[in-house]
Design a protein around this motif. Sequence first.
Motif, PDB file in Angstrom:
ATOM      1  N   MET B 189       0.844  -1.196   0.000  1.00 50.52           N
ATOM      2  CA  MET B 189       0.000   0.000   0.000  1.00 50.52           C
ATOM      3  C   MET B 189       0.882   1.249   0.000  1.00 50.52           C
ATOM      4  O   MET B 189       1.953   1.272   0.610  1.00 50.52           O
ATOM      5  N   ARG B 190       0.357   2.304  -0.622  1.00 52.16           N
ATOM      6  CA  ARG B 190       1.074   3.584  -0.623  1.00 52.16           C
ATOM      7  C   ARG B 190       0.477   4.499   0.465  1.00 52.16           C
ATOM      8  O   ARG B 190      -0.749   4.594   0.582  1.00 52.16           O
ATOM      9  N   ILE B 191       1.335   5.100   1.241  1.00 53.81           N
ATOM     10  CA  ILE B 191       0.842   6.022   2.297  1.00 53.81           C
ATOM     11  C   ILE B 191       0.454   7.338   1.623  1.00 53.81           C
ATOM     12  O   ILE B 191       1.292   7.986   0.981  1.00 53.81           O
ATOM     13  N   VAL B 192      -0.862   7.686   1.770  1.00 54.31           N
ATOM     14  CA  VAL B 192      -1.325   8.944   1.136  1.00 54.31           C
ATOM     15  C   VAL B 192      -1.569  10.041   2.180  1.00 54.31           C
ATOM     16  O   VAL B 192      -1.803  11.188   1.834  1.00 54.31           O
ATOM     17  N   GLY B 193      -1.518   9.668   3.439  1.00 50.32           N
ATOM     18  CA  GLY B 193      -1.746  10.700   4.465  1.00 50.32           C
ATOM     19  C   GLY B 193      -1.356  10.209   5.850  1.00 50.32           C
ATOM     20  O   GLY B 193      -1.239   9.002   6.080  1.00 50.32           O
ATOM     21  N   ILE B 194      -1.120  11.154   6.727  1.00 47.65           N
ATOM     22  CA  ILE B 194      -0.809  10.816   8.127  1.00 47.65           C
ATOM     23  C   ILE B 194      -1.710  11.667   9.014  1.00 47.65           C
ATOM     24  O   ILE B 194      -1.762  12.891   8.868  1.00 47.65           O
ATOM     25  N   TYR B 195      -2.433  10.983   9.874  1.00 44.45           N
ATOM     26  CA  TYR B 195      -3.308  11.738  10.801  1.00 44.45           C
ATOM     27  C   TYR B 195      -2.603  11.896  12.154  1.00 44.45           C
ATOM     28  O   TYR B 195      -1.663  11.164  12.477  1.00 44.45           O
ATOM     29  N   HIS B 196      -3.080  12.867  12.917  1.00 49.72           N
ATOM     30  CA  HIS B 196      -2.509  13.086  14.258  1.00 49.72           C
ATOM     31  C   HIS B 196      -3.623  13.566  15.192  1.00 49.72           C
ATOM     32  O   HIS B 196      -4.047  14.715  15.128  1.00 49.72           O
TER      33      HIS B 196
END
Lengths: 225, 404
Positions: B189-196
């Motif tokens: 899978m490709r990381i498209v975002g990072i939440y925090h």
Amino acid sequence: MIEGYDISKNFGFPVQRVLHHLNFKILDGEFISISGRSGSGKSTLLYIMSSLDHPTEGRLILDGKDLKFLSSKDIHYLRNTSIGFIFQFHYLLPELTVIENVLLPARNLGLIDSKKNDAFELLTFLGVGALVSRYPNELSGGEQQRVAIARALIMKPKYLFADEPTGNLDTMNANIVMNMLKEINLKQKTTICLVTHDPDYSAFAGREIYLINGHISERKKDLLF
Amino acid sequence: MVSRKKQSILILLGISFSTLLFVSISGVQLGMREYISQVLLNNTAHVLISGAETKISHADMTKVFSNNRDLIKWTDLPFGLREEMRLENYSSWYQLLEQDPRVHDFSPRLKTFAVLSKDKFSSAVNLIGTIPEKTVRISSIEKYMKVGSFLDLKDSGSVIIGSGSAEDMGLKVNHYLNLILGSGVTKKMRIVGIYHFGNDQADRTLAFTNLNDVQVMTRNPGRISEIAVSLFDMDESNSISKEWKKLSRDNVQDWKEANQSFMEMIKVQDYSRYFITITILIVASFGIYNVLSIMINQKRKEIAILQAIGFGPEKILRLVLYQGLFLGSVGGLLGISFGYLVCLYLERIRLNIEIGGEHHLWISFDWKIYLMAFLSAFFSSVFSSLIPAFSASRLMPLDIIRAE
């Protein structure tokens, strides 16, 4: 007119009768004095006449109205508009200035603005016109009492009740106050009832109710009816 | 006619202090509640519809072998879940939710456990398959995206991970990782975002991907495990969930029910806040009562003369009550003003810990706190003035004049 019919007053337990079946009539515009020895019932009679107290027996008619049948609200209105009081102590409110003290009865009826000029005139007439912004503790005893007289007269009452108004004053100030009362009676036709034990001040009145142990003295009774 | 200045000032300070305390405690507590609600509750959904878990019963298993129960003797009774949780009749739910005017929007999800793996590092997560457009509409997750947008999940083969996982595994947007399910199925899978979220546990244990991807990987096309529903009025959630519970065997849970322990904690917080405030207000009320009673005792002469010149009992009552009202309103106003300043100050204090992505306390400036604080101060002052006011109005002028 003030009419008293069979007025008696009891106090305490065991019951002590202070006034005994008094009958009197005070005409409009009269200046009468109530005198007698200490404990003879002078002040009690004045308080009954002025609606501050109720008789144990009998009827007190003021301006044709039997006080027994008036509501508390009506009695307060009567005191506010038709009755003025002067006591031995001035009872001025220390937080208020002279003019504010004088206008207190007018304030109760929301008439401060319309009575302001009257207040200034009265204070000038009583010789304390220059002291309007002072506080009671900045005045002499005579000045305080004159301010109290102005407060009693501000609503142009029909009746003025004075309970030993000269009791706390020196002779000079006492004479000034008495002369003023006389002048008010003559000029404004205010009915004045004065309690005093001093025969000299009693002489300012046109008539005298002399009390001995709660009874009107026989000597003076003929003056009443 | 405010008398006894020193005592009045002390009482004023007492009322102001209690109001200040109420405002600041409420600001901190409700701020924390707001934070927890936003991070946990808003992402939970107002109402959650999930498949009912059915457990294996020995009676059902017996039937598999024979219709004659007497022939089967169990030495060890079968137990456990019949199958993974799933929502069977979700198309009926879709229909109902689309037609219900109280529903703002809804989002179907499929949840499963997975492991994120990159080189020699791995991290176990709850994998949530979602329809990104719908999830964005029913939650505030977009607000917590540190990098990228939640809507980027619409492309197949994309994943959004938490800041904690990204940091642990040295991952950034556009990096690739392996997603391994319990069944062993693996997908790159490709990381498209990072939440925090600012919550350490949440930032390490959740990962989001497209619903289709999870359905394909679990080999369950069309399957969903739950529907998260957003309502126009979240306070209606309880009644609506009760109503929906009657329609099906599926689990329907409103956000309060789902977070019962949190709601209990809120209750305890509220009780402690009210208890502190009421205690202080009672003390301040006794102060007002005391000051006014002493004042009346000292002003008996003046009250007598006021009555003698025509001020009736109701006017005397009003005069004394006004003093209580004055103390209550001025004390209340001072209290909420200073309380507001204290809250501003608390909000500016820099903390070493992170709360919801910020390094300071979450403070609530809800106007209701200020209104409630002012009204409490005002009414407690009125009540404590009533007895002295009544006693003043009942004074007989003659008793006082005679006593002189």
